[in-house]
Design a protein around this motif. Sequence first.
Motif, PDB file in Angstrom:
ATOM      1  N   VAL A 120      46.712   5.555   7.590  1.00 45.70           N
ATOM      2  CA  VAL A 120      46.555   6.326   6.344  1.00 45.70           C
ATOM      3  C   VAL A 120      45.288   5.888   5.618  1.00 45.70           C
ATOM      4  CG1 VAL A 120      47.536   6.735   4.063  1.00 45.70           C
ATOM      5  CG2 VAL A 120      49.005   6.829   6.073  1.00 45.70           C
ATOM      6  N   CYS A 121      45.071   4.575   5.512  1.00 39.80           N
ATOM      7  CA  CYS A 121      43.861   4.059   4.849  1.00 39.80           C
ATOM      8  C   CYS A 121      42.604   4.566   5.535  1.00 39.80           C
ATOM      9  CB  CYS A 121      43.874   2.532   4.860  1.00 39.80           C
ATOM     10  SG  CYS A 121      44.953   1.780   3.638  1.00 39.80           S
ATOM     11  N   VAL A 122      42.586   4.475   6.861  1.00 36.34           N
ATOM     12  CA  VAL A 122      41.406   4.888   7.613  1.00 36.34           C
ATOM     13  C   VAL A 122      41.166   6.387   7.464  1.00 36.34           C
ATOM     14  CG1 VAL A 122      40.471   5.154   9.942  1.00 36.34           C
ATOM     15  CG2 VAL A 122      41.545   2.998   9.267  1.00 36.34           C
ATOM     16  N   ALA A 123      42.237   7.184   7.570  1.00 37.67           N
ATOM     17  CA  ALA A 123      42.097   8.636   7.500  1.00 37.67           C
ATOM     18  C   ALA A 123      41.575   9.090   6.137  1.00 37.67           C
ATOM     19  CB  ALA A 123      43.437   9.309   7.797  1.00 37.67           C
ATOM     20  N   ILE A 124      42.160   8.558   5.063  1.00 37.24           N
ATOM     21  CA  ILE A 124      41.734   8.964   3.713  1.00 37.24           C
ATOM     22  C   ILE A 124      40.310   8.490   3.443  1.00 37.24           C
ATOM     23  CG2 ILE A 124      42.168   8.638   1.243  1.00 37.24           C
ATOM     24  CD1 ILE A 124      45.128   8.530   1.866  1.00 37.24           C
ATOM     25  N   LEU A 158      37.512  -0.189   7.006  1.00 37.92           N
ATOM     26  CA  LEU A 158      37.736  -0.175   8.448  1.00 37.92           C
ATOM     27  C   LEU A 158      37.827  -1.593   9.017  1.00 37.92           C
ATOM     28  CD1 LEU A 158      35.341   2.741   9.501  1.00 37.92           C
ATOM     29  CD2 LEU A 158      37.781   2.841   8.952  1.00 37.92           C
ATOM     30  N   ALA A 159      36.934  -2.472   8.559  1.00 43.12           N
ATOM     31  CA  ALA A 159      36.976  -3.858   9.042  1.00 43.12           C
ATOM     32  C   ALA A 159      38.168  -4.608   8.460  1.00 43.12           C
ATOM     33  CB  ALA A 159      35.677  -4.575   8.678  1.00 43.12           C
ATOM     34  N   GLY A 160      38.502  -4.317   7.217  1.00 44.82           N
ATOM     35  CA  GLY A 160      39.613  -5.012   6.565  1.00 44.82           C
ATOM     36  C   GLY A 160      40.953  -4.709   7.194  1.00 44.82           C
ATOM     37  N   VAL A 161      41.149  -3.473   7.621  1.00 45.43           N
ATOM     38  CA  VAL A 161      42.410  -3.103   8.263  1.00 45.43           C
ATOM     39  C   VAL A 161      42.660  -3.975   9.489  1.00 45.43           C
ATOM     40  CG1 VAL A 161      43.533  -1.284   9.611  1.00 45.43           C
ATOM     41  CG2 VAL A 161      42.504  -0.731   7.403  1.00 45.43           C
ATOM     42  N   THR A 179      40.294  -3.613  -2.027  1.00 50.48           N
ATOM     43  CA  THR A 179      39.595  -2.691  -1.128  1.00 50.48           C
ATOM     44  C   THR A 179      40.367  -1.388  -1.006  1.00 50.48           C
ATOM     45  OG1 THR A 179      38.757  -4.576   0.143  1.00 50.48           O
ATOM     46  CG2 THR A 179      38.644  -2.426   1.199  1.00 50.48           C
ATOM     47  N   GLY A 180      41.687  -1.496  -0.899  1.00 50.60           N
ATOM     48  CA  GLY A 180      42.538  -0.312  -0.771  1.00 50.60           C
ATOM     49  C   GLY A 180      42.647   0.515  -2.037  1.00 50.60           C
ATOM     50  N   ALA A 181      42.088   0.019  -3.148  1.00 46.04           N
ATOM     51  CA  ALA A 181      42.127   0.798  -4.391  1.00 46.04           C
ATOM     52  C   ALA A 181      41.373   2.112  -4.246  1.00 46.04           C
ATOM     53  CB  ALA A 181      41.533  -0.016  -5.541  1.00 46.04           C
ATOM     54  N   ALA A 182      40.364   2.142  -3.376  1.00 41.32           N
ATOM     55  CA  ALA A 182      39.622   3.387  -3.146  1.00 41.32           C
ATOM     56  C   ALA A 182      40.538   4.455  -2.567  1.00 41.32           C
ATOM     57  CB  ALA A 182      38.455   3.116  -2.192  1.00 41.32           C
ATOM     58  N   VAL A 183      41.470   4.031  -1.730  1.00 42.27           N
ATOM     59  CA  VAL A 183      42.438   4.970  -1.140  1.00 42.27           C
ATOM     60  C   VAL A 183      43.508   5.333  -2.154  1.00 42.27           C
ATOM     61  CG1 VAL A 183      44.193   5.248   0.659  1.00 42.27           C
ATOM     62  CG2 VAL A 183      42.024   4.095   1.182  1.00 42.27           C
ATOM     63  N   MET A 184      44.073   4.323  -2.804  1.00 42.92           N
ATOM     64  CA  MET A 184      45.170   4.568  -3.737  1.00 42.92           C
ATOM     65  C   MET A 184      44.726   5.355  -4.958  1.00 42.92           C
ATOM     66  SD  MET A 184      47.757   3.521  -2.228  1.00 42.92           S
ATOM     67  CE  MET A 184      48.854   3.890  -3.607  1.00 42.92           C
ATOM     68  N   GLY A 185      43.466   5.207  -5.356  1.00 40.79           N
ATOM     69  CA  GLY A 185      42.966   5.975  -6.494  1.00 40.79           C
ATOM     70  C   GLY A 185      43.084   7.471  -6.256  1.00 40.79           C
TER      71      GLY A 185
END
Length: 227
Positions: free
Chosen positions: A17-21, A62-65, A152-158
């Motif tokens: 989900v993180c990568v796709a968004i 991508l690297a963090g995942v 880092t995931g805040a970009a996705v959750m935002g």
Amino acid sequence: MKTSRGYAAWLAVSGLVCVAITIFAASAYVTLDMSQARPPLHGPVHYGLLVAHIFTGTVAVLAGVSQFWPGLRARHPRVHRVMGRVYFAAVLPSSVLGVVCAQLSLAGLASSAPLTVLSVLWFVSAVYGLKTARRRQLGEHRIWMIRGFALTGAAVMGRLWGLALGALVPDGDGLLLFATANWLSFVVNLLVAEWWIQSRGYTRTLPSVALRPSISSRSAQSSASVA
């Protein structure tokens, strides 16, 4: 620590989900067409800074995942370390660019404040994550990586918070909803990260001797100085 199938499945789904968004959000900037930019801009320089921020942030996601996949750490530690270096090499400039872009926001303080706080915290988490890794303080490194990737995931959750708030308050003020989504994106993520750190007992495994000398060691030092 053995990884359960449920935990592995949760990691896989959340990672996808993180990568796709992230890829979808960054796709608008691949053509370098300034008219496709989502926020209003001052001009080409502002756009260039925004693109640099977005693409380094994309690399960070991508690297963090990959850093949270237990099999990679266990079976391919060298790849894990290389991806960790890529993560830090992306987060450090992206967080600095995030502060700059936040100050250039045409939407005012409501937009710039949460993005500035997020970027500063993101930078700090990366510095501590890198410092603890270089010192081989693996327990502290794990904790700072969890906090860092929560930011880092805040970009996705935002984006997800923005969609949720837009659906709940369809007639609400757009700027207010945008600002609220930005605050929620990293505040909630950090709260979840801290809950995860405590619930998994990561703080209990940290060495305490390095932080405070024991009473016996202090007594021995005093005796030695007297002698």
